[in-house]
Write an enzyme that holds these catalytic residues in place. Sequence first.
Site, PDB file in Angstrom:
ATOM      1  N   ASP A  84      48.269  39.482  42.705  1.00 49.54           N
ATOM      2  CA  ASP A  84      47.546  39.071  41.573  1.00 49.54           C
ATOM      3  C   ASP A  84      47.157  40.377  40.883  1.00 49.54           C
ATOM      4  O   ASP A  84      46.833  41.285  41.221  1.00 49.54           O
ATOM      5  CB  ASP A  84      46.122  38.457  41.905  1.00 49.54           C
ATOM      6  CG  ASP A  84      45.952  37.782  41.000  1.00 49.54           C
ATOM      7  OD1 ASP A  84      45.584  36.317  41.081  1.00 49.54           O
ATOM      8  OD2 ASP A  84      45.161  38.461  39.867  1.00 49.54           O
ATOM      9  N   ILE A  85      47.422  40.162  39.495  1.00 46.06           N
ATOM     10  CA  ILE A  85      47.212  41.400  38.352  1.00 46.06           C
ATOM     11  C   ILE A  85      45.552  41.780  38.354  1.00 46.06           C
ATOM     12  O   ILE A  85      45.243  42.760  37.906  1.00 46.06           O
ATOM     13  CB  ILE A  85      47.792  40.888  37.171  1.00 46.06           C
ATOM     14  CG1 ILE A  85      48.213  42.222  36.574  1.00 46.06           C
ATOM     15  CG2 ILE A  85      46.916  40.181  36.433  1.00 46.06           C
ATOM     16  CD1 ILE A  85      49.122  41.802  35.207  1.00 46.06           C
ATOM     17  N   ASN A  99      43.644  26.494  42.641  1.00 47.21           N
ATOM     18  CA  ASN A  99      42.497  26.137  41.579  1.00 47.21           C
ATOM     19  C   ASN A  99      43.529  24.813  40.813  1.00 47.21           C
ATOM     20  O   ASN A  99      44.749  25.113  40.494  1.00 47.21           O
ATOM     21  CB  ASN A  99      42.246  27.005  40.686  1.00 47.21           C
ATOM     22  CG  ASN A  99      41.469  28.147  41.390  1.00 47.21           C
ATOM     23  OD1 ASN A  99      40.612  27.600  41.942  1.00 47.21           O
ATOM     24  ND2 ASN A  99      41.720  29.259  41.093  1.00 47.21           N
ATOM     25  N   GLY A 130      39.195  25.581  37.559  1.00 47.09           N
ATOM     26  CA  GLY A 130      39.286  27.052  37.378  1.00 47.09           C
ATOM     27  C   GLY A 130      40.729  27.445  37.282  1.00 47.09           C
ATOM     28  O   GLY A 130      41.073  28.613  37.518  1.00 47.09           O
ATOM     29  N   GLN A 131      41.662  26.459  37.122  1.00 44.32           N
ATOM     30  CA  GLN A 131      43.283  26.772  37.057  1.00 44.32           C
ATOM     31  C   GLN A 131      43.344  27.339  35.415  1.00 44.32           C
ATOM     32  O   GLN A 131      42.827  26.914  34.436  1.00 44.32           O
ATOM     33  CB  GLN A 131      44.033  25.627  37.052  1.00 44.32           C
ATOM     34  CG  GLN A 131      45.597  26.097  37.099  1.00 44.32           C
ATOM     35  CD  GLN A 131      46.370  24.918  37.430  1.00 44.32           C
ATOM     36  OE1 GLN A 131      45.907  23.862  37.811  1.00 44.32           O
ATOM     37  NE2 GLN A 131      47.855  25.151  37.541  1.00 44.32           N
ATOM     38  N   HIS A 171      50.138  27.481  41.994  1.00 50.93           N
ATOM     39  CA  HIS A 171      50.308  28.650  42.930  1.00 50.93           C
ATOM     40  C   HIS A 171      48.987  28.748  43.698  1.00 50.93           C
ATOM     41  O   HIS A 171      47.899  27.874  43.867  1.00 50.93           O
ATOM     42  CB  HIS A 171      50.233  29.767  41.996  1.00 50.93           C
ATOM     43  CG  HIS A 171      49.029  30.027  41.123  1.00 50.93           C
ATOM     44  ND1 HIS A 171      49.091  29.106  39.957  1.00 50.93           N
ATOM     45  CD2 HIS A 171      47.821  30.412  40.983  1.00 50.93           C
ATOM     46  CE1 HIS A 171      47.955  29.221  39.308  1.00 50.93           C
ATOM     47  NE2 HIS A 171      47.139  30.178  39.920  1.00 50.93           N
ATOM     48  N   HIS A 226      46.425  30.931  45.928  1.00 51.91           N
ATOM     49  CA  HIS A 226      45.855  32.243  46.168  1.00 51.91           C
ATOM     50  C   HIS A 226      45.730  32.684  47.631  1.00 51.91           C
ATOM     51  O   HIS A 226      45.273  31.757  48.412  1.00 51.91           O
ATOM     52  CB  HIS A 226      44.512  32.442  45.447  1.00 51.91           C
ATOM     53  CG  HIS A 226      44.514  32.373  44.006  1.00 51.91           C
ATOM     54  ND1 HIS A 226      44.229  33.260  43.172  1.00 51.91           N
ATOM     55  CD2 HIS A 226      44.463  31.170  43.291  1.00 51.91           C
ATOM     56  CE1 HIS A 226      44.088  32.765  41.997  1.00 51.91           C
ATOM     57  NE2 HIS A 226      44.549  31.504  41.881  1.00 51.91           N
TER      58      HIS A 226
HETATM   59  P1  5GP Z   1      44.290  30.374  38.387  1.00 59.78           P
HETATM   60  O1  5GP Z   1      42.978  30.704  37.833  1.00 59.78           O
HETATM   61  O2  5GP Z   1      45.357  29.735  37.354  1.00 59.78           O
HETATM   62  O3  5GP Z   1      44.386  29.954  39.849  1.00 59.78           O
HETATM   63  O4  5GP Z   1      44.883  31.821  38.805  1.00 59.78           O
HETATM   64  C1  5GP Z   1      45.545  32.751  37.922  1.00 59.78           C
HETATM   65  C2  5GP Z   1      45.882  33.845  38.663  1.00 59.78           C
HETATM   66  O5  5GP Z   1      47.043  34.458  37.998  1.00 59.78           O
HETATM   67  C3  5GP Z   1      44.509  34.945  38.153  1.00 59.78           C
HETATM   68  O6  5GP Z   1      44.239  35.456  39.523  1.00 59.78           O
HETATM   69  C4  5GP Z   1      45.192  35.840  37.458  1.00 59.78           C
HETATM   70  O7  5GP Z   1      44.570  37.273  37.491  1.00 59.78           O
HETATM   71  C5  5GP Z   1      46.872  35.846  37.711  1.00 59.78           C
HETATM   72  N1  5GP Z   1      47.733  36.403  36.610  1.00 59.78           N
HETATM   73  C6  5GP Z   1      47.691  35.884  35.483  1.00 59.78           C
HETATM   74  N2  5GP Z   1      48.878  36.614  34.870  1.00 59.78           N
HETATM   75  C7  5GP Z   1      49.506  37.345  35.806  1.00 59.78           C
HETATM   76  C8  5GP Z   1      50.419  38.262  35.629  1.00 59.78           C
HETATM   77  O8  5GP Z   1      51.083  38.256  34.623  1.00 59.78           O
HETATM   78  N3  5GP Z   1      50.901  38.863  36.898  1.00 59.78           N
HETATM   79  C9  5GP Z   1      50.100  38.623  37.876  1.00 59.78           C
HETATM   80  N4  5GP Z   1      50.628  39.251  39.008  1.00 59.78           N
HETATM   81  N5  5GP Z   1      49.181  37.736  38.157  1.00 59.78           N
HETATM   82  C10 5GP Z   1      48.641  37.211  36.779  1.00 59.78           C
END
Ligand code: 5GP
Length: 111
Positions: free
Chosen positions: A31-32, A86, A92-93, A99, A101
Amino acid sequence: MTINCIFCKIASGDIPSKKIYEDEDVMAFHDINPSASVHFLIVPKLHIDSLVHCETHHQALLGNMLLLAPKLAKAQGLVGFKTLINTGAEGGQEVFHIHMHVLGGGKPSKA
Ligand code: 5GP
Ligand code: ZN
C-alpha cells in the site's frame, strides 16, 4: 481494463507499484500509504468494482485471494495479520476495484 482505474493501471504496469506477488489472475503490492509496518493489497487483475459486485463465477477468484493472504503474510515475516475488504463509500472504500488489505507487524515506522 477499466479506464481511469488506478488498480487496473497498476495491473497493466502503466503505474508502478512495489509488487510482492503476481500470477495469471491476481497481484499483490505494498500500500502506498501504509497503516501498519506491513500493509499490502491483494488485487484481482479483473476489474470488479467491489464485493457487492461479485457473483457466483467469481468464487474461485475470491477464494484464491483469501488463500494467498497467509502465504504472502508469512513471506513478509508476519506471524499474525488482519485482512480487510472495504466495501462501498460508506464502508470506507476509496478505490473502486476490489482489493483485500493485509496488515500486520504493528504501527508503521515513521519515514
Ligand atoms: P480502500 O480505502 O479503497 O479500501 O483502500 C485503497 C488503498 O489503496 C488505500 O490504503 C491507499 O493507500 C491505496 N492506494 C491508493 N492509490 C494507490 C497507488 O497508486 N498505489 C498503491 N500502492 N496503493 C494505493
Ligand atoms: Zn480496475
